[in-house]
Design an enzyme around this catalytic site. Sequence first.
Site, PDB file in Angstrom:
ATOM      1  N   ASP A   9       0.877  -1.157   0.000  1.00  0.00           N
ATOM      2  CA  ASP A   9       0.000   0.000   0.000  1.00  0.00           C
ATOM      3  C   ASP A   9       0.924   1.220   0.000  1.00  0.00           C
ATOM      4  O   ASP A   9       2.134   1.083   0.194  1.00  0.00           O
ATOM      5  CB  ASP A   9      -0.897  -0.046   1.245  1.00  0.00           C
ATOM      6  CG  ASP A   9      -1.770   1.184   1.385  1.00  0.00           C
ATOM      7  OD1 ASP A   9      -2.297   1.656   0.368  1.00  0.00           O
ATOM      8  OD2 ASP A   9      -1.920   1.679   2.521  1.00  0.00           O
ATOM      9  N   ASP A  11      -0.107   5.114   1.069  1.00  0.00           N
ATOM     10  CA  ASP A  11      -0.360   6.039   2.182  1.00  0.00           C
ATOM     11  C   ASP A  11      -0.296   5.314   3.522  1.00  0.00           C
ATOM     12  O   ASP A  11      -0.913   4.259   3.701  1.00  0.00           O
ATOM     13  CB  ASP A  11      -1.741   6.688   2.033  1.00  0.00           C
ATOM     14  CG  ASP A  11      -1.814   7.660   0.870  1.00  0.00           C
ATOM     15  OD1 ASP A  11      -0.761   7.977   0.299  1.00  0.00           O
ATOM     16  OD2 ASP A  11      -2.934   8.099   0.533  1.00  0.00           O
TER      17      ASP A  11
END
Length: 272
Positions: A9, A11
């Site tokens: 991922d 963020d």
Amino acid sequence: MAGIVVVFDFDKTIIDCDSDNWVVDGLGATDLFNQLLPTMPWNSLMDRMMKELHSQGKTIEDIVEVLKRTPIHPRIVPAIKAAHALGCDLRIVSDANLFFIETILKHLGLEEYFSEINTNPGYVDEEGRVRISPFCDFTNSPHGCSLCPPNMCKSVIIERIQASTEGRKRMIYLGDGVGDYCPSLKLKEGDFVMPRKNFPLFDKICQNPLALKAEIHEWTDGEELEHILLNLINTISIEENAAAQFITTDCKLQTISVSGHEAFPKALPVQQ
């Protein structure tokens, strides 16, 4: 190590913030953002914010300068480079947007380390304004997953990656948010999930860890991420090498057994 896919991922996993909020706050548009938040989907809101900032005279260079200041733990970049050097296939699956991600990766010198970036489209149009749109056209072609936000079901991407490797590669998935839970459920036995401790993904997994087939290894910061990730890569490498040696040894034993019989001359009759 060609047998490992590492999916990040972005963020609050690679970087230590939400990139959308970071840009909005950094350019002084927080109040307007909060005012509009209840009225439209997230991607539409971010596209609207880019329009508002552009109308206020904010340039692409202004946005890039804010993105260059994005907070990141000092061990994240070395961890990514080390995993890549060990031969892992690194990919990003993120609900951020392509312009923000590519800008940050370029600033960090990491743009060449990932084989693909799966995220919401983001680009600069002919007027010099950033445009942001959803990964999935949820109005005309909804993904139909109740666990995920309407614009992106990360499981769809994970299943495509799994299908492209025909199940021959093991996967390590790193994430933090609720949107990372659905893809974690798609991981197979022998895979690993690395949820960030005390973030929504970790909390969701803790409610029923047996729902996952993958082995769970939580982390708190970039230092722990680096340590755990490289240890897992090393563990997989040892297991794969041991399995390969076992197969090679087994084949050699069978070869010796067959060729050995053929090498001995036939018994001659004893002369009376």
